[in-house]
Design a protein around this motif. Structure first.
Motif, PDB file in Angstrom:
ATOM      1  N   ASP A 241       0.826  -1.210   0.000  1.00  0.00           N
ATOM      2  CA  ASP A 241       0.000   0.000   0.000  1.00  0.00           C
ATOM      3  C   ASP A 241       0.859   1.257   0.000  1.00  0.00           C
ATOM      4  OD1 ASP A 241      -2.324  -1.524   0.023  1.00  0.00           O
ATOM      5  OD2 ASP A 241      -2.586  -1.371   2.197  1.00  0.00           O
ATOM      6  N   VAL A 242       1.942   1.231   0.761  1.00  0.00           N
ATOM      7  CA  VAL A 242       2.823   2.403   0.878  1.00  0.00           C
ATOM      8  C   VAL A 242       3.498   2.730  -0.451  1.00  0.00           C
ATOM      9  CG1 VAL A 242       4.974   3.252   1.922  1.00  0.00           C
ATOM     10  CG2 VAL A 242       3.234   2.170   3.349  1.00  0.00           C
TER      11      VAL A 242
ATOM     12  N   LYS B   9       2.767  -9.329  -4.318  1.00  0.00           N
ATOM     13  CA  LYS B   9       3.730 -10.264  -4.921  1.00  0.00           C
ATOM     14  C   LYS B   9       4.991  -9.525  -5.384  1.00  0.00           C
ATOM     15  CE  LYS B   9       1.980 -10.270  -9.635  1.00  0.00           C
ATOM     16  NZ  LYS B   9       1.547 -11.061 -10.769  1.00  0.00           N
ATOM     17  N   ASN B  10       4.838  -8.268  -5.803  1.00  0.00           N
ATOM     18  CA  ASN B  10       6.008  -7.487  -6.216  1.00  0.00           C
ATOM     19  C   ASN B  10       6.813  -6.994  -5.018  1.00  0.00           C
ATOM     20  OD1 ASN B  10       5.661  -7.773  -9.010  1.00  0.00           O
ATOM     21  ND2 ASN B  10       4.061  -6.232  -8.980  1.00  0.00           N
ATOM     22  N   VAL B  11       6.147  -6.767  -3.897  1.00  0.00           N
ATOM     23  CA  VAL B  11       6.869  -6.455  -2.660  1.00  0.00           C
ATOM     24  C   VAL B  11       7.722  -7.658  -2.280  1.00  0.00           C
ATOM     25  CG1 VAL B  11       6.629  -6.077  -0.164  1.00  0.00           C
ATOM     26  CG2 VAL B  11       5.238  -4.756  -1.766  1.00  0.00           C
ATOM     27  N   SER B  12       7.141  -8.831  -2.359  1.00  0.00           N
ATOM     28  CA  SER B  12       7.867 -10.057  -2.030  1.00  0.00           C
ATOM     29  C   SER B  12       9.113 -10.208  -2.906  1.00  0.00           C
ATOM     30  CB  SER B  12       6.946 -11.267  -2.193  1.00  0.00           C
ATOM     31  OG  SER B  12       7.626 -12.449  -1.887  1.00  0.00           O
ATOM     32  N   ARG B  13       8.968  -9.945  -4.189  1.00  0.00           N
ATOM     33  CA  ARG B  13      10.107 -10.043  -5.113  1.00  0.00           C
ATOM     34  C   ARG B  13      11.188  -9.019  -4.769  1.00  0.00           C
ATOM     35  NH1 ARG B  13       8.803  -9.776 -11.012  1.00  0.00           N
ATOM     36  NH2 ARG B  13      10.870 -10.682 -11.134  1.00  0.00           N
TER      37      ARG B  13
ATOM     38  N   ALA C  65       9.333   6.682   0.010  1.00  0.00           N
ATOM     39  CA  ALA C  65       7.977   6.505   0.540  1.00  0.00           C
ATOM     40  C   ALA C  65       7.999   5.647   1.809  1.00  0.00           C
ATOM     41  CB  ALA C  65       7.076   5.864  -0.518  1.00  0.00           C
ATOM     42  N   ILE C  66       8.852   4.641   1.826  1.00  0.00           N
ATOM     43  CA  ILE C  66       8.976   3.770   3.006  1.00  0.00           C
ATOM     44  C   ILE C  66       9.521   4.571   4.186  1.00  0.00           C
ATOM     45  CG2 ILE C  66      10.155   1.757   3.974  1.00  0.00           C
ATOM     46  CD1 ILE C  66      10.176   0.636   1.036  1.00  0.00           C
ATOM     47  N   THR C  67      10.551   5.370   3.938  1.00  0.00           N
ATOM     48  CA  THR C  67      11.115   6.157   5.035  1.00  0.00           C
ATOM     49  C   THR C  67      10.094   7.134   5.584  1.00  0.00           C
ATOM     50  OG1 THR C  67      12.057   7.867   3.568  1.00  0.00           O
ATOM     51  CG2 THR C  67      13.474   5.994   4.141  1.00  0.00           C
ATOM     52  N   GLN C  68       9.299   7.708   4.710  1.00  0.00           N
ATOM     53  CA  GLN C  68       8.275   8.649   5.150  1.00  0.00           C
ATOM     54  C   GLN C  68       7.206   7.938   5.985  1.00  0.00           C
ATOM     55  OE1 GLN C  68       6.129  10.647   1.951  1.00  0.00           O
ATOM     56  NE2 GLN C  68       6.478  12.585   3.007  1.00  0.00           N
TER      57      GLN C  68
END
Length: 112
Positions: A34-35, A41-45, A60-63
């Motif tokens: 979502d972030v 599945k693409n996060v997993s990859r 985006a993750i750091t934010q």
């Protein structure tokens, strides 16, 4: 006797750091999807190092986690000095090369 550990790629190292941050914040891959706006599945990859995180995804993750990019990636990876030559064929068939710090950290240049 010390048994050498298998070498891992920069992408795998980034994935491991991000997995650790997800665990610290009790987040799941679906939350990360979502972030950064991709399918789970693409996060997993990405977390396995099969494909690199883009710089906009890392930011985006750091934010979302309210941390710095240096904290997300870890000091060892951020401060590593290991440029390697990337060679390729130029538009005129000439072989060219340039140095980069590692795979997965170059911003997208499409549309420039």
């Amino acid at each position: 006797m010390t048994i050498p550990t298998a070498e891992i790629t920069e992408n795998e190292r980034v994935g491991r750091e991000i997995k650790a941050w997800l665990a610290r914040h009790s987040l799941k891959q679906t939350d990360l999807a979502d972030v950064i706006g991709v399918a789970q599945k693409n996060v997993s990859r990405r977390l396995r190092g099969e494909i690199p995180f883009r710089i906009d995804e890392l930011l985006a993750i750091t934010q979302a986690l309210d941390i710095t990019l240096g904290q997300l990636l870890g000091n060892d990876l951020v401060n590593e000095k290991n440029p390697h030559l990337v060679s390729g064929e130029g538009s005129r068939g000439q072989t060219s090369g340039h140095f980069v710090a590692g795979d997965g950290f170059e911003p997208s240049t499409s549309g420039l």
